[in-house]
Design a protein around this motif. Structure first.
Motif, PDB file in Angstrom:
ATOM      1  N   UNK A  37       4.188 -20.252  17.699  1.00 34.49           N
ATOM      2  CA  UNK A  37       4.427 -19.032  18.468  1.00 34.49           C
ATOM      3  C   UNK A  37       5.576 -18.192  17.934  1.00 34.49           C
ATOM      4  N   UNK A  38       6.021 -18.465  16.718  1.00 35.37           N
ATOM      5  CA  UNK A  38       7.096 -17.655  16.135  1.00 35.37           C
ATOM      6  C   UNK A  38       6.636 -16.206  16.011  1.00 35.37           C
ATOM      7  N   UNK A  39       7.408 -15.260  16.517  1.00 33.97           N
ATOM      8  CA  UNK A  39       6.978 -13.855  16.466  1.00 33.97           C
ATOM      9  C   UNK A  39       6.966 -13.311  15.042  1.00 33.97           C
ATOM     10  N   UNK A  40       6.107 -12.345  14.816  1.00 30.29           N
ATOM     11  CA  UNK A  40       6.060 -11.622  13.547  1.00 30.29           C
ATOM     12  C   UNK A  40       6.364 -10.157  13.852  1.00 30.29           C
ATOM     13  N   UNK A  41       7.476  -9.634  13.346  1.00 32.07           N
ATOM     14  CA  UNK A  41       7.854  -8.256  13.670  1.00 32.07           C
ATOM     15  C   UNK A  41       6.849  -7.239  13.141  1.00 32.07           C
ATOM     16  N   UNK A  42       6.787  -6.115  13.821  1.00 35.14           N
ATOM     17  CA  UNK A  42       5.925  -5.018  13.356  1.00 35.14           C
ATOM     18  C   UNK A  42       6.292  -4.625  11.929  1.00 35.14           C
ATOM     19  N   UNK A  43       7.559  -4.647  11.618  1.00 28.53           N
ATOM     20  CA  UNK A  43       8.012  -4.242  10.284  1.00 28.53           C
ATOM     21  C   UNK A  43       7.372  -5.133   9.206  1.00 28.53           C
ATOM     22  N   UNK A  44       7.234  -6.418   9.489  1.00 32.36           N
ATOM     23  CA  UNK A  44       6.623  -7.326   8.511  1.00 32.36           C
ATOM     24  C   UNK A  44       5.160  -6.974   8.289  1.00 32.36           C
ATOM     25  N   UNK A  45       4.431  -6.699   9.368  1.00 35.36           N
ATOM     26  CA  UNK A  45       3.021  -6.311   9.233  1.00 35.36           C
ATOM     27  C   UNK A  45       2.906  -4.988   8.485  1.00 35.36           C
ATOM     28  N   UNK A  46       3.817  -4.075   8.749  1.00 37.31           N
ATOM     29  CA  UNK A  46       3.810  -2.808   8.018  1.00 37.31           C
ATOM     30  C   UNK A  46       4.006  -3.045   6.526  1.00 37.31           C
ATOM     31  N   UNK A  47       4.918  -3.957   6.188  1.00 36.29           N
ATOM     32  CA  UNK A  47       5.142  -4.277   4.776  1.00 36.29           C
ATOM     33  C   UNK A  47       3.888  -4.873   4.139  1.00 36.29           C
ATOM     34  N   UNK A  48       3.215  -5.750   4.874  1.00 41.25           N
ATOM     35  CA  UNK A  48       1.984  -6.370   4.374  1.00 41.25           C
ATOM     36  C   UNK A  48       0.914  -5.318   4.119  1.00 41.25           C
ATOM     37  N   UNK A  49       0.723  -4.446   5.066  1.00 41.48           N
ATOM     38  CA  UNK A  49      -0.311  -3.418   4.920  1.00 41.48           C
ATOM     39  C   UNK A  49       0.074  -2.393   3.850  1.00 41.48           C
ATOM     40  N   UNK A  50       1.365  -2.142   3.741  1.00 41.55           N
ATOM     41  CA  UNK A  50       1.816  -1.152   2.753  1.00 41.55           C
ATOM     42  C   UNK A  50       1.531  -1.623   1.328  1.00 41.55           C
ATOM     43  N   UNK A  51       1.651  -2.939   1.087  1.00 33.23           N
ATOM     44  CA  UNK A  51       1.354  -3.443  -0.254  1.00 33.23           C
ATOM     45  C   UNK A  51      -0.140  -3.702  -0.420  1.00 33.23           C
ATOM     46  N   UNK A  52      -0.814  -4.097   0.656  1.00 37.37           N
ATOM     47  CA  UNK A  52      -2.256  -4.363   0.585  1.00 37.37           C
ATOM     48  C   UNK A  52      -3.048  -3.105   0.259  1.00 37.37           C
ATOM     49  N   UNK A  53      -2.521  -1.943   0.598  1.00 32.50           N
ATOM     50  CA  UNK A  53      -3.256  -0.696   0.375  1.00 32.50           C
ATOM     51  C   UNK A  53      -3.455  -0.387  -1.098  1.00 32.50           C
ATOM     52  N   UNK A  54      -2.789  -1.138  -1.973  1.00 29.39           N
ATOM     53  CA  UNK A  54      -2.980  -0.931  -3.406  1.00 29.39           C
ATOM     54  C   UNK A  54      -4.206  -1.669  -3.943  1.00 29.39           C
ATOM     55  N   UNK A  55      -5.034  -2.202  -3.052  1.00 27.27           N
ATOM     56  CA  UNK A  55      -6.314  -2.777  -3.475  1.00 27.27           C
ATOM     57  C   UNK A  55      -7.142  -1.695  -4.164  1.00 27.27           C
ATOM     58  N   UNK A  56      -7.884  -2.065  -5.216  1.00 24.42           N
ATOM     59  CA  UNK A  56      -8.713  -1.067  -5.896  1.00 24.42           C
ATOM     60  C   UNK A  56      -9.874  -0.622  -5.017  1.00 24.42           C
ATOM     61  N   UNK A  57     -10.270   0.620  -5.173  1.00 30.31           N
ATOM     62  CA  UNK A  57     -11.462   1.110  -4.482  1.00 30.31           C
ATOM     63  C   UNK A  57     -12.108   2.202  -5.316  1.00 30.31           C
ATOM     64  N   UNK A  58     -13.432   2.212  -5.331  1.00 31.11           N
ATOM     65  CA  UNK A  58     -14.171   3.189  -6.122  1.00 31.11           C
ATOM     66  C   UNK A  58     -13.806   4.613  -5.745  1.00 31.11           C
ATOM     67  N   UNK A  59     -13.448   5.402  -6.743  1.00 33.66           N
ATOM     68  CA  UNK A  59     -13.052   6.801  -6.548  1.00 33.66           C
ATOM     69  C   UNK A  59     -11.884   6.945  -5.573  1.00 33.66           C
ATOM     70  N   UNK A  60     -11.144   5.832  -5.370  1.00 37.92           N
ATOM     71  CA  UNK A  60      -9.956   5.838  -4.513  1.00 37.92           C
ATOM     72  C   UNK A  60     -10.262   6.277  -3.077  1.00 37.92           C
ATOM     73  N   UNK A  61     -11.453   5.936  -2.572  1.00 40.52           N
ATOM     74  CA  UNK A  61     -11.781   6.391  -1.215  1.00 40.52           C
ATOM     75  C   UNK A  61     -11.129   5.524  -0.133  1.00 40.52           C
ATOM     76  N   UNK A  62     -10.672   4.294  -0.477  1.00 41.86           N
ATOM     77  CA  UNK A  62      -9.912   3.453   0.457  1.00 41.86           C
ATOM     78  C   UNK A  62     -10.642   3.321   1.807  1.00 41.86           C
ATOM     79  N   UNK A  63     -11.739   2.566   1.839  1.00 40.60           N
ATOM     80  CA  UNK A  63     -12.647   2.612   2.992  1.00 40.60           C
ATOM     81  C   UNK A  63     -12.274   1.718   4.167  1.00 40.60           C
ATOM     82  N   UNK A  64     -11.014   1.368   4.328  1.00 42.14           N
ATOM     83  CA  UNK A  64     -10.631   0.420   5.367  1.00 42.14           C
ATOM     84  C   UNK A  64      -9.866   1.082   6.503  1.00 42.14           C
TER      85      UNK A  64
END
Length: 242
Positions: A37-64
């Motif tokens: 039950x250890x909390x995960x701060x919003x800031x940590x999730x933001x960091x995760x998503x901020x780096x995850x967004x560099x996943x490749x996508x065709x024509x850079x449409x980023x469909x997520x």
């Protein structure tokens, strides 16, 4: 999609390769089904998503698109899904098929092996449908994780964009592992899209693809249950010297 596994650091020649930081993250990621039950701060999730967004996508449409749930909002979703699972599960179906209706080998054998190993590790007989249902229900509490993600894709896109989405989801899980967290990708949330849609104000053009539980694992290094095929089973090398 999810499994109670932990990748080994490698055997034989692979041990040397596995000592690099990125390989350790790849090998250390596992589908966690028991979070503390250890909390995960919003800031940590933001960091995760901020780096995850560099996943490749065709024509850079980023469909997520990602709906990030915590606290009372996550509890409301869990309550609604648990009620549906208990009382009306047969009335719900995903908008896409995860498995082929007639799985050929070796995929059918691997799926059967998964069932034997997974439920066997929990002491649940495969014919014990009630116990299996109770285990499935744990998905809808996000396995006790403090943060749950609901991932969607625009239904107007084609299958290639699903490839892009898969790489994004993998990035999310690896970014979490790199921060000492674990995750569990869960297709089963797609089944209850009719419940999730009003709860999260998901627009009609978005299709619910999966959920991801994120948090600190109760057991840091669980024993790997699920074997992985060696490379000679899935890789064909052409043009290399013997």
């Amino acid at each position: 999609m999810s499994g109670p596994e932990r990748a080994a650091t490698g055997t034989g020649e692979g041990d040397v390769v596995a000592q690099t930081p990125i390989n350790q993250i790849l090998a250390g990621r596992f589908a966690c089904r028991e979070f503390c039950n250890a909390p995960v701060p919003r800031r940590t999730i933001e960091q995760i998503l901020r780096i995850a967004r560099f996943a490749p996508s065709g024509a850079n449409i980023q469909p997520w698109h990602v709906y990030v749930l915590a606290g009372a909002a996550k509890d409301r979703v869990s309550t609604a899904l648990l009620d549906a699972h208990e009382n009306s599960r047969d009335e719900h179906v995903s908008e896409y098929k995860y498995y082929a209706s007639d799985l050929p080998d070796p995929y059918l054998k691997r799926r059967q092996e998964f069932g034997r190993l997974f439920y066997g590790s929990l002491g649940i007989a495969q014919i014990d449908l009630e116990a299996r249902s109770r285990q499935t229900a744990k998905n809808y509490t996000f396995f006790g994780a403090p943060v749950g993600l609901i991932v969607t894709i625009d239904r107007r896109l084609e299958v290639g964009s699903w490839l892009d989405l898969g790489m994004f989801v993998q990035n999310v899980m690896l970014a979490a592992a790199g921060r000492g967290l674990q995750s569990c990708p869960q297709e089963t949330f797609a089944k209850y899209h009719r419940i999730l849609r009003p709860l999260l104000s998901i627009p009609a053009e978005q299709m619910v693809v999966c959920g991801i539980s994120v948090g600190k694992a109760k057991v840091e290094r669980p024993v790997r249950l699920m074997p992985r095929a060696d490379i000679d089973e899935f890789a064909t090398f052409v043009g290399f010297e013997t």
